[in-house]
Design a protein around this motif. Structure first.
Motif, PDB file in Angstrom:
ATOM      1  N   UNK A  12       0.853  -1.191   0.000  1.00 20.30           N
ATOM      2  CA  UNK A  12       0.000   0.000   0.000  1.00 20.30           C
ATOM      3  C   UNK A  12       0.887   1.239   0.000  1.00 20.30           C
ATOM      4  N   UNK A  13       0.583   2.172  -0.875  1.00 18.15           N
ATOM      5  CA  UNK A  13       1.328   3.426  -0.937  1.00 18.15           C
ATOM      6  C   UNK A  13       1.091   4.197   0.358  1.00 18.15           C
ATOM      7  N   UNK A  14       2.194   4.654   0.967  1.00 21.73           N
ATOM      8  CA  UNK A  14       2.072   5.455   2.187  1.00 21.73           C
ATOM      9  C   UNK A  14       2.394   6.922   1.947  1.00 21.73           C
ATOM     10  N   UNK A  25       8.035   7.113  -4.339  1.00 23.40           N
ATOM     11  CA  UNK A  25       6.807   6.525  -3.807  1.00 23.40           C
ATOM     12  C   UNK A  25       7.181   5.549  -2.702  1.00 23.40           C
ATOM     13  N   UNK A  26       6.675   5.801  -1.503  1.00 22.44           N
ATOM     14  CA  UNK A  26       6.931   4.899  -0.374  1.00 22.44           C
ATOM     15  C   UNK A  26       5.781   3.907  -0.285  1.00 22.44           C
ATOM     16  N   UNK A  27       6.165   2.640  -0.106  1.00 18.06           N
ATOM     17  CA  UNK A  27       5.180   1.553  -0.089  1.00 18.06           C
ATOM     18  C   UNK A  27       5.394   0.707   1.154  1.00 18.06           C
ATOM     19  N   UNK A  49      -1.586   6.969  -8.489  1.00 11.75           N
ATOM     20  CA  UNK A  49      -1.040   6.650  -7.177  1.00 11.75           C
ATOM     21  C   UNK A  49      -1.197   7.794  -6.187  1.00 11.75           C
ATOM     22  N   UNK A  50      -1.608   7.426  -4.990  1.00  8.84           N
ATOM     23  CA  UNK A  50      -1.731   8.350  -3.867  1.00  8.84           C
ATOM     24  C   UNK A  50      -1.676   7.502  -2.608  1.00  8.84           C
ATOM     25  N   UNK A  51      -1.498   8.158  -1.471  1.00  6.16           N
ATOM     26  CA  UNK A  51      -1.488   7.416  -0.211  1.00  6.16           C
ATOM     27  C   UNK A  51      -2.755   6.575  -0.121  1.00  6.16           C
ATOM     28  N   UNK A  52      -2.578   5.298   0.223  1.00  8.81           N
ATOM     29  CA  UNK A  52      -3.700   4.372   0.326  1.00  8.81           C
ATOM     30  C   UNK A  52      -3.899   3.504  -0.901  1.00  8.81           C
ATOM     31  N   UNK A  53      -3.241   3.827  -2.016  1.00  7.26           N
ATOM     32  CA  UNK A  53      -3.374   3.023  -3.240  1.00  7.26           C
ATOM     33  C   UNK A  53      -2.761   1.642  -3.041  1.00  7.26           C
ATOM     34  N   UNK A  54      -3.475   0.621  -3.505  1.00  8.03           N
ATOM     35  CA  UNK A  54      -2.948  -0.745  -3.487  1.00  8.03           C
ATOM     36  C   UNK A  54      -2.052  -0.923  -4.706  1.00  8.03           C
ATOM     37  N   UNK A 137       2.996  -1.551 -10.017  1.00  5.10           N
ATOM     38  CA  UNK A 137       1.803  -1.810 -10.828  1.00  5.10           C
ATOM     39  C   UNK A 137       0.593  -1.591  -9.934  1.00  5.10           C
ATOM     40  N   UNK A 138      -0.439  -1.015 -10.492  1.00  4.39           N
ATOM     41  CA  UNK A 138      -1.674  -0.847  -9.736  1.00  4.39           C
ATOM     42  C   UNK A 138      -2.248  -2.231  -9.444  1.00  4.39           C
TER      43      UNK A 138
END
Length: 139
Positions: A12-14, A25-27, A49-54, A137-138
């Motif tokens: 999850x993107x943080x 991008x921090x994950x 991509x944004x915070x919360x994106x899987x 990848x999304x």
């Protein structure tokens, strides 16, 4: 889609820090580790991509280096601790499977490195991955 990329980690993107051409991008991986991916700003937009994106973090096994302990004074941000599960070597190269929290990763390193580091099942290691070698990848 099937891929030849051995290392595929759900996360999850943080945080996303966007620059003019590149973004950081921090994950947070499913195993609890944090990794950073350096990707283009266009990719951030295209993937939404944004915070919360899987996401799925992808790393080729040839882009994973191994150390026998944490490494300080190095620009490589991604350091994931684990334990060697299996080592296979050929004439020149080796494939090292490493158990990490939440899964397994594979490192393709030289046979000489396998021998010099004394890698065998049960050896504690740290996987080192440059942020520019992490693709997203999304999910």
């Amino acid at each position: 889609m099937s891929m030849s990329i051995r290392n595929q980690f759900p996360g999850t993107v943080t945080a996303v820090a966007v620059g003019e051409a590149m973004a950081s991008v921090k994950v947070r991986l499913a195993g609890g580790q944090d990794i950073t991916a350096a990707i283009t700003t266009d990719a951030v937009k295209d993937l939404g991509l944004a915070a919360g994106s899987a996401v799925m973090a992808l790393v080729k096994s040839t882009e994973v280096a191994l150390a026998t302990g944490p490494v300080e004074g190095i620009s490589i941000r991604n350091q994931i601790a684990g334990t060697v599960a299996d080592v296979t070597t050929g004439g020149a190269m080796g494939s090292v499977k490493v158990t990490v929290e939440g899964g397994e990763l594979t490192a393709a390193i030289t046979k000489d490195a396998v021998e010099a580091l004394g890698l065998a099942s049960g050896t504690s290691v740290v996987a080192l991955i440059k942020s520019t070698e992490v693709s997203l990848a999304a999910a």
